[in-house]
Design a protein around this motif. Structure first.
Motif, PDB file in Angstrom:
ATOM      1  N   HIS A 247      -8.660  -5.175  -7.115  1.00 47.20           N
ATOM      2  CA  HIS A 247      -8.884  -4.708  -5.664  1.00 47.20           C
ATOM      3  C   HIS A 247      -8.858  -6.257  -5.087  1.00 47.20           C
ATOM      4  CE1 HIS A 247      -9.073  -0.637  -6.649  1.00 47.20           C
ATOM      5  NE2 HIS A 247      -9.816  -0.844  -7.750  1.00 47.20           N
ATOM      6  N   LEU A 248     -10.060  -7.150  -5.572  1.00 47.10           N
ATOM      7  CA  LEU A 248     -10.243  -8.220  -4.724  1.00 47.10           C
ATOM      8  C   LEU A 248      -8.956  -9.331  -4.530  1.00 47.10           C
ATOM      9  CD1 LEU A 248     -13.722  -9.467  -6.435  1.00 47.10           C
ATOM     10  CD2 LEU A 248     -13.084  -8.759  -4.086  1.00 47.10           C
ATOM     11  N   VAL A 249      -7.837  -9.226  -5.490  1.00 50.28           N
ATOM     12  CA  VAL A 249      -6.790 -10.155  -5.337  1.00 50.28           C
ATOM     13  C   VAL A 249      -5.763  -9.739  -4.285  1.00 50.28           C
ATOM     14  CG1 VAL A 249      -7.085 -11.140  -7.562  1.00 50.28           C
ATOM     15  CG2 VAL A 249      -5.558  -9.431  -7.377  1.00 50.28           C
ATOM     16  N   GLN A 250      -5.914  -8.437  -3.835  1.00 49.76           N
ATOM     17  CA  GLN A 250      -4.816  -7.978  -2.839  1.00 49.76           C
ATOM     18  C   GLN A 250      -4.841  -8.640  -1.803  1.00 49.76           C
ATOM     19  OE1 GLN A 250      -2.693  -5.337  -4.048  1.00 49.76           O
ATOM     20  NE2 GLN A 250      -3.896  -5.985  -5.884  1.00 49.76           N
ATOM     21  N   SER A 251      -6.027  -9.233  -1.364  1.00 49.27           N
ATOM     22  CA  SER A 251      -5.836  -9.925  -0.160  1.00 49.27           C
ATOM     23  C   SER A 251      -5.005 -11.320  -0.342  1.00 49.27           C
ATOM     24  CB  SER A 251      -7.176 -10.141   0.361  1.00 49.27           C
ATOM     25  OG  SER A 251      -7.912  -9.212   0.977  1.00 49.27           O
ATOM     26  N   LEU A 252      -5.164 -12.116  -1.294  1.00 53.26           N
ATOM     27  CA  LEU A 252      -4.658 -13.010  -1.701  1.00 53.26           C
ATOM     28  C   LEU A 252      -2.955 -13.003  -1.899  1.00 53.26           C
ATOM     29  CD1 LEU A 252      -7.519 -13.542  -2.482  1.00 53.26           C
ATOM     30  CD2 LEU A 252      -6.838 -14.976  -4.366  1.00 53.26           C
ATOM     31  N   ILE A 253      -2.744 -11.694  -2.434  1.00 56.09           N
ATOM     32  CA  ILE A 253      -1.251 -11.690  -2.512  1.00 56.09           C
ATOM     33  C   ILE A 253      -0.600 -11.377  -1.276  1.00 56.09           C
ATOM     34  CG2 ILE A 253       0.326  -9.690  -3.343  1.00 56.09           C
ATOM     35  CD1 ILE A 253      -1.519  -9.318  -5.917  1.00 56.09           C
ATOM     36  N   ALA A 254      -1.460 -10.650  -0.255  1.00 56.55           N
ATOM     37  CA  ALA A 254      -0.965 -10.493   1.076  1.00 56.55           C
ATOM     38  C   ALA A 254      -0.907 -11.508   1.718  1.00 56.55           C
ATOM     39  CB  ALA A 254      -1.941  -9.603   1.802  1.00 56.55           C
ATOM     40  N   PHE A 255      -1.354 -12.753   1.373  1.00 53.82           N
ATOM     41  CA  PHE A 255      -1.393 -14.041   2.249  1.00 53.82           C
ATOM     42  C   PHE A 255      -0.348 -15.104   1.142  1.00 53.82           C
ATOM     43  CE2 PHE A 255      -4.637 -12.089   4.742  1.00 53.82           C
ATOM     44  CZ  PHE A 255      -4.410 -12.927   6.030  1.00 53.82           C
ATOM     45  N   THR A 256       0.431 -14.419   0.513  1.00 55.76           N
ATOM     46  CA  THR A 256       1.244 -15.157  -0.502  1.00 55.76           C
ATOM     47  C   THR A 256       2.705 -14.699  -0.198  1.00 55.76           C
ATOM     48  OG1 THR A 256      -0.427 -15.815  -1.891  1.00 55.76           O
ATOM     49  CG2 THR A 256       1.459 -16.131  -2.680  1.00 55.76           C
ATOM     50  N   PRO A 257       3.604 -15.757  -0.175  1.00 58.88           N
ATOM     51  CA  PRO A 257       5.050 -15.201   0.105  1.00 58.88           C
ATOM     52  C   PRO A 257       5.372 -14.462  -1.631  1.00 58.88           C
ATOM     53  CG  PRO A 257       4.745 -17.567   0.764  1.00 58.88           C
ATOM     54  CD  PRO A 257       3.593 -17.264   0.242  1.00 58.88           C
ATOM     55  N   PRO A 258       6.202 -13.451  -1.369  1.00 62.26           N
ATOM     56  CA  PRO A 258       6.999 -13.065  -0.443  1.00 62.26           C
ATOM     57  C   PRO A 258       6.361 -12.091   0.943  1.00 62.26           C
ATOM     58  CG  PRO A 258       7.700 -11.703  -2.012  1.00 62.26           C
ATOM     59  CD  PRO A 258       6.557 -12.598  -2.424  1.00 62.26           C
ATOM     60  N   LEU A 259       5.076 -11.547   0.431  1.00 65.44           N
ATOM     61  CA  LEU A 259       4.663 -10.454   1.281  1.00 65.44           C
ATOM     62  C   LEU A 259       4.530 -11.007   2.708  1.00 65.44           C
ATOM     63  CD1 LEU A 259       2.398  -8.516  -0.845  1.00 65.44           C
ATOM     64  CD2 LEU A 259       4.775  -7.831  -0.015  1.00 65.44           C
ATOM     65  N   LEU A 260       4.049 -12.265   2.668  1.00 66.91           N
ATOM     66  CA  LEU A 260       3.468 -13.218   3.694  1.00 66.91           C
ATOM     67  C   LEU A 260       4.699 -13.234   4.755  1.00 66.91           C
ATOM     68  CD1 LEU A 260       1.165 -14.549   5.358  1.00 66.91           C
ATOM     69  CD2 LEU A 260       2.185 -16.669   4.117  1.00 66.91           C
ATOM     70  N   ALA A 261       5.856 -13.433   4.447  1.00 67.54           N
ATOM     71  CA  ALA A 261       7.110 -13.833   5.092  1.00 67.54           C
ATOM     72  C   ALA A 261       7.907 -12.452   5.469  1.00 67.54           C
ATOM     73  CB  ALA A 261       7.947 -14.537   4.215  1.00 67.54           C
ATOM     74  N   ALA A 262       7.331 -11.434   5.122  1.00 67.89           N
ATOM     75  CA  ALA A 262       8.155 -10.144   5.635  1.00 67.89           C
ATOM     76  C   ALA A 262       7.862 -10.063   7.070  1.00 67.89           C
ATOM     77  CB  ALA A 262       7.764  -8.850   5.092  1.00 67.89           C
ATOM     78  N   PRO A 263       9.080  -9.515   8.006  1.00 70.90           N
ATOM     79  CA  PRO A 263       9.005  -9.219   9.327  1.00 70.90           C
ATOM     80  C   PRO A 263       8.092  -7.779   9.487  1.00 70.90           C
ATOM     81  CG  PRO A 263      11.208  -8.661   8.478  1.00 70.90           C
ATOM     82  CD  PRO A 263      10.481  -9.361   7.259  1.00 70.90           C
ATOM     83  N   PRO A 264       7.277  -7.971  10.557  1.00 73.46           N
ATOM     84  CA  PRO A 264       6.709  -6.478  10.805  1.00 73.46           C
ATOM     85  C   PRO A 264       7.356  -5.507  11.134  1.00 73.46           C
ATOM     86  CG  PRO A 264       6.611  -8.270  12.783  1.00 73.46           C
ATOM     87  CD  PRO A 264       7.204  -8.960  11.614  1.00 73.46           C
ATOM     88  N   PRO A 265       6.980  -4.206  10.954  1.00 76.39           N
ATOM     89  CA  PRO A 265       7.912  -3.101  11.480  1.00 76.39           C
ATOM     90  C   PRO A 265       7.880  -2.729  12.795  1.00 76.39           C
ATOM     91  CG  PRO A 265       5.633  -2.116  10.731  1.00 76.39           C
ATOM     92  CD  PRO A 265       5.708  -3.808  10.560  1.00 76.39           C
TER      93      PRO A 265
END
Length: 786
Positions: A247-265
């Motif tokens: 659960h702790l690393v989910q934030s890190l994944i969110a701030f790392t590509p490819p998730l970080l580079a996805a366009p907003p809905p």
């Protein structure tokens, strides 16, 4: 009809009494409306009546606990018809204890915080154990209940230790974190807009207003949860165990590509106040997660082991690669592009600058966690893997070396955006897991060839940041430690010019920096090992001028200046051990394992003799004497100082220098820390013995002539007399006394003889024909024959 707070409280009490016989919807509707009116009234804190103190002393706290329990009626979470009453009951509890320690105590006695924890545990039991990318579906009504329950615990905990301690004992931090991250997964709003509502809601009813309301509640819940967990955190009670890592690393994944580079809905394509709130919430979660990872890795051994185990065995964390996610975040994590969108509702320039610095701090926290994981001895076999010949050392080792290589090659060091943090992480981590000759050999060989990388000017230039030097020189020290047993390793480090590079880096300069001393000690360690059993390295250290130094200097001159000015015993003693190794290398017959021509051998010998002449100075002799004098608790250092001094005295000019160094007063720093251990006593000196050994008065009143160390000779006497000193060390001292007597003359030699003769005679009497007794007799016989 409007009721006063007191009237509402009494009515709630009446409703509690009715519930056993009248548990119907109408009753609960009255509970809801009455609690709502009371909660609203308790929001006013500066009115004419002190309702909070008055109501806290009544049965209201107990009634709130009873109502909450009755509303659940044995279920994990309230049913649809009970969410509104439960919401208002929680509001009453939250407002009753705002900034009111007495009411916090009353609620604790009534079991209300404990009941709220049970409610939140019930909600947590409904969510999946593994972290989900999408938010857990939940109605607005239940979201309000969960958020307000967290608010109750936050209000009850602030500055109030009894509630805080009880919540810690209930391990509520794990519950809150799991629940809040399930309801608000970091940056999930960037990926989804409709999957977080209950299945029974028609898609046509899911308007953007409902979406916005849900995200607003979820973001607020996450913020309150973070504040509550921060309140519970201290240096004594680790909040998280290894189960929370995915659960702790989910934030890190969110701030790392490819998730970080996805366009907003589409709903969040344009800047809005809500989007800015969500961006801020995401970053708050990242900051909290990185802080918890750092503290958990520092304080909880099982967390360190679990992270390393998960790197090798993904099932450890439900196939979530926690440690790899940390490494990916450190290497690839970036500032979110939406931070830089200029608009009325967006972040202003000042906020962005603060967030950039805080983001960098997040990476620093994760780097500390990675280094801690690598520094746990149990993780050595998990992070170092010899099973793949194409990747020597394994994936972790190769990735750390790649970080260093990328920086040296300019891939991550140019354009003012240098990733020296990657090199710091890599060098510290590799230093932690590089154990023994085989590991060093792998790193120094192809394809890693790390000596060439570490000897790059960009890593050890005088202007290089001290934290980077700390990592690089620390790793060089670990690599050099294997050199005495692996000549090929020393050859690789020597060929890379490591000694000259360290000397040129300026770490032995006289500068004030809180990290400088530890870097200086590491530099000493690296050079100490490289100069052991190496004539070439010893000669170069002593004779070769250091490049780009003004005024000109050599390694020896830098070392002597450092040892002289430093106030740190470790620097003085370890620095002097370099001199010990220099003497041993130059005075000891070297192994002839190199194919050299006669001309080369002759040139080496000439250089060797020149280096020996330079080494025979009062400064070196006095440094060795000070090493002996300050090392009462470290017999190995006394022995090293004795052996080196004995070898140095073999030089034509060495005997007199060594004899003088033994009998001159030691530097002031040596005396207080080196007094020989003795029974409890009072030390007093008389005027007639002001320059000699003082009288030590024991607790029984008897006088025994033992020592406060004022000269190196004093320490030799103590060590020679003590039966706790190993016979080998005492034998070496005897040999040293004989050797220095051959070259010494005058009052100094006579003083040495007068001081040590009674002890040598006693050793002969007690130890007879043993190695020690024979060594003592040999010295006495030599003195008699003179």
């Amino acid at each position: 009809m409007s009721l006063t707070c007191a009237q509402c409280a009494r009515k709630l009490g009446d409703l509690v009494a009715q519930l056993p016989v009248n548990d119907i919807e109408e009753t609960w509707k009255e509970v809801e409306l009455t609690a709502q009116q009371l909660a609203n009234g308790l929001r006013i804190r500066d009115g004419p009546d002190d309702n909070h103190t008055m109501l806290g002393k009544t049965l209201l706290p107990q009634n709130l606990t009873t109502l909450l329990s009755s509303a659940l009626n044995g279920t994990l979470i309230p049913g649809a018809s009970r969410t509104a009453p439960v919401f208002e009951i929680l509001r009453v509890g939250a407002n009753l204890c705002v900034e009111h320690d007495q009411n916090r105590g009353h609620l604790l006695e009534a079991g209300f915080p404990q009941a709220v924890v049970s409610l939140l545990e019930g909600y947590t039991d409904t969510i999946p154990e593994e972290p989900q990318m999408d938010p857990f579906p939940m109605s607005i009504a239940h979201l309000q209940v969960v958020k307000t329950a967290v608010g109750v615990l936050l209000n009850a905990t602030l500055t109030y230790e009894p509630v805080r301690n009880r919540l810690i004992s209930l391990e509520v931090a794990k519950t809150i974190f799991r629940l809040s991250t399930a309801l608000y997964p970091p940056a999930a709003w960037m990926r989804t807009t409709s999957s977080f509502h209950l299945p029974d809601i028609s898609p046509s009813d899911i308007t953007f207003d409902r979406i916005a309301e849900s995200w607003s509640i979820r973001a607020g819940l996450s913020s309150w949860a973070g504040r509550l967990i921060s309140e519970l955190q201290d240096d004594v009670h680790p909040l998280f165990s290894q189960e929370v890592l995915p659960h702790l690393v989910q934030s890190l994944i969110a701030f790392t590509p490819p998730l970080l580079a996805a366009p907003p809905p589409s709903h969040f394509a344009q800047s809005s106040q809500l989007r800015t709130t969500l961006l801020n919430t995401d970053f708050d979660l990242l900051s909290e997660s990185c802080s918890h990872l750092e503290s958990s890795a520092l304080d909880v051994a099982d967390v360190r082991l679990s992270l390393a185990r998960g790197f090798t065995f993904p099932a450890e964390h439900h196939n979530i690669p926690c440690f790899s996610a940390m490494l990916d975040f450190v290497e690839k994590g970036k500032y979110p592009p939406l931070w830089y969108v200029q608009s009325e509702n967006g972040l202003d320039g000042g906020d962005v600058s603060k967030k950039e610095k805080a983001f960098d701090d997040c990476k620093a926290a994760v780097i500390k966690a990675v280094v801690e994981v690598s520094g746990d001895d149990r993780n050595l076999d998990l992070l170092w893997d010899d099973s793949d010949d194409t990747q020597p050392g394994g994936e972790f080792v190769s990735r750390m070396v790649d970080w260093i290589r990328a920086f040296v090659s300019g891939e991550t060091s140019g354009n003012g955006n240098g990733r020296d943090d990657l090199v710091i992480c890599a060098t510290l981590s590799l230093g932690n897991i590089t154990r023994g000759e085989s590991h060093s050999t792998i790193l120094l060989s192809q394809p890693h060839d790390i000596a060439r990388l570490l000897s790059s000017d960009v890593l050890l230039a005088p202007s290089t940041d001290i934290k980077l030097k700390h990592g690089v020189i620390g790793l060089l020290k670990h690599l050099a430690q294997s050199s005495s047993q692996m000549p090929s390793n020393r050859a690789a480090l020597s060929a890379a010019g490591v000694i000259q590079l360290i000397l040129r880096s300026g770490v032995w300069d006289d500068r004030s920096d809180f990290m400088l001393e530890i870097v200086q000690v590491n530099a000493i360690g690296a050079i100490k090992h490289l100069c052991s059993n190496s004539v070439d390295n010893a000669c170069n250290f002593i004779l070769e001028p250091v490049d780009s130094q003004d005024p000109p200097s050599t390694g020896l001159s830098q070392l002597l200046a450092l040892v002289k000015r430093s106030d740190t015993v470790a620097i003085k003693s370890e620095g002097t051990r370099i001199i010990v190794n220099l003497v041993r290398s130059l005075w000891t017959n070297e192994r002839r394992d190199e194919l050299l021509s006669e001309e080369e051998l002759q040139a080496r010998q000439q250089k060797r003799v020149k280096a020996m002449d330079v080494l025979v100075t009062p400064a070196c002799a006095e440094a060795l004497a000070a090493l002996i004098g300050r090392s009462a608790k470290h017999l190995i250092l006394i022995n090293e100082g004795v052996v080196a001094s004995s070898l140095l005295s073999m030089h034509r000019d060495g005997g007199a220098l060594i004899l003088n160094a033994l009998t001159v007063p030691l530097p002031v720093e040596v005396g207080p820390s080196s007094t020989a251990s003795a029974p409890a006593s009072t030390i007093a000196s008389t005027s007639s013995e002001a320059t000699d050994s003082p009288i030590v008065l024991s607790s029984t009143g008897a006088s025994n002539k033992i020592t406060s160390i004022r000269h190196a000779l004093d320490q030799l006497v103590v060590s020679l007399k003590s039966e706790s000193t190993p016979a080998e060390v005492r034998t070496n001292i005897c040999a040293f006394l004989g050797q220095v007597s051959k070259r010494g003359t005058g009052d100094g030699l006579q003083r040495l003889k007068d001081t040590t003769r009674p002890i040598l005679e006693e050793l002969v009497s007690v130890h007879g024909q043993s190695m020690l007794g024979s060594a003592a007799k040999k010295v006495l016989d030599m003195w008699i024959s003179e």
